[in-house]
Design a protein around this motif. Sequence first.
Motif, mmCIF file in Angstrom:
data_model
loop_
_atom_site.group_PDB
_atom_site.id
_atom_site.type_symbol
_atom_site.label_atom_id
_atom_site.label_comp_id
_atom_site.label_asym_id
_atom_site.label_seq_id
_atom_site.Cartn_x
_atom_site.Cartn_y
_atom_site.Cartn_z
ATOM 1 N N ALA A 85 1.023 -1.676 -0.038
ATOM 2 C CA ALA A 85 -0.019 -0.493 0.165
ATOM 3 C C ALA A 85 0.696 1.414 0.179
ATOM 4 C CB ALA A 85 -0.715 0.750 1.351
ATOM 5 N N ILE A 86 0.634 2.248 -0.539
ATOM 6 C CA ILE A 86 0.926 3.162 -1.311
ATOM 7 C C ILE A 86 0.679 5.046 -0.175
ATOM 8 C CG2 ILE A 86 1.978 5.110 -2.685
ATOM 9 C CD1 ILE A 86 3.743 2.469 -2.868
ATOM 10 N N HIS A 87 1.133 5.257 0.718
ATOM 11 C CA HIS A 87 0.364 6.711 1.382
ATOM 12 C C HIS A 87 -0.741 7.311 0.657
ATOM 13 C CE1 HIS A 87 -0.850 9.456 3.311
ATOM 14 N NE2 HIS A 87 -0.295 9.527 4.501
ATOM 15 N N PRO A 88 -1.656 7.250 0.771
ATOM 16 C CA PRO A 88 -3.072 7.629 -0.443
ATOM 17 C C PRO A 88 -2.494 9.182 -0.837
ATOM 18 C CG PRO A 88 -3.511 7.741 1.471
ATOM 19 C CD PRO A 88 -2.019 6.968 1.597
ATOM 20 N N ASN A 89 -1.444 10.110 0.104
ATOM 21 C CA ASN A 89 -0.370 11.210 -1.110
ATOM 22 C C ASN A 89 0.239 11.219 -1.089
ATOM 23 O OD1 ASN A 89 -3.252 12.606 -0.606
ATOM 24 N ND2 ASN A 89 -2.833 12.930 2.448
ATOM 25 N N GLY A 90 0.828 10.355 -1.019
ATOM 26 C CA GLY A 90 2.348 10.322 -1.803
ATOM 27 C C GLY A 90 2.785 8.962 -3.081
ATOM 28 N N LYS A 91 1.442 9.802 -3.437
ATOM 29 C CA LYS A 91 2.597 8.337 -4.544
ATOM 30 C C LYS A 91 3.879 9.221 -5.624
ATOM 31 C CE LYS A 91 -2.342 6.337 -5.717
ATOM 32 N NZ LYS A 91 -2.146 5.209 -4.176
ATOM 33 N N LEU A 92 4.601 8.502 -6.170
ATOM 34 C CA LEU A 92 5.279 8.803 -6.780
ATOM 35 C C LEU A 92 5.301 9.652 -6.969
ATOM 36 C CD1 LEU A 92 8.823 8.236 -7.179
ATOM 37 C CD2 LEU A 92 7.692 6.872 -8.657
#
Length: 118
Positions: A85-92
């Motif tokens: 899971a990638i942070h919802p506000n932390g996409k690449l």
Amino acid sequence: MLTDISPKLPMRDKNITRDYYSTQLGFKVFGSANYDGYLMMGKDQIQIHFFEFKELDPKENYGQVYIRTENIDAFYNSLLEKHTAIHPNGKLESKPWGQREFSILDPDNNLLTFGQHI
């Protein structure tokens, strides 16, 4: 002269933390001793240490680590392939401060931000 740093983050359950960092992020247990209430994990040139905090409320945990990396796109894609899971506000994405970054939250809500200079 300062040469290295090993951040210490809280964990509620050693087995859950060890499993997450091993299976999702590719870390390995560092050292051969099994310390009660303490865990050391390493990958490549970094280590993260964890101390047991059974009463931790993840919603109130503000543990954070910034990890510099190389080839961030490949690392990010490898996590997506593992369904990490990638942070919802932390996409690449590329940031205005000259870093390409993304973030994840571990099972105890510790924020790990990975960044590469661009």
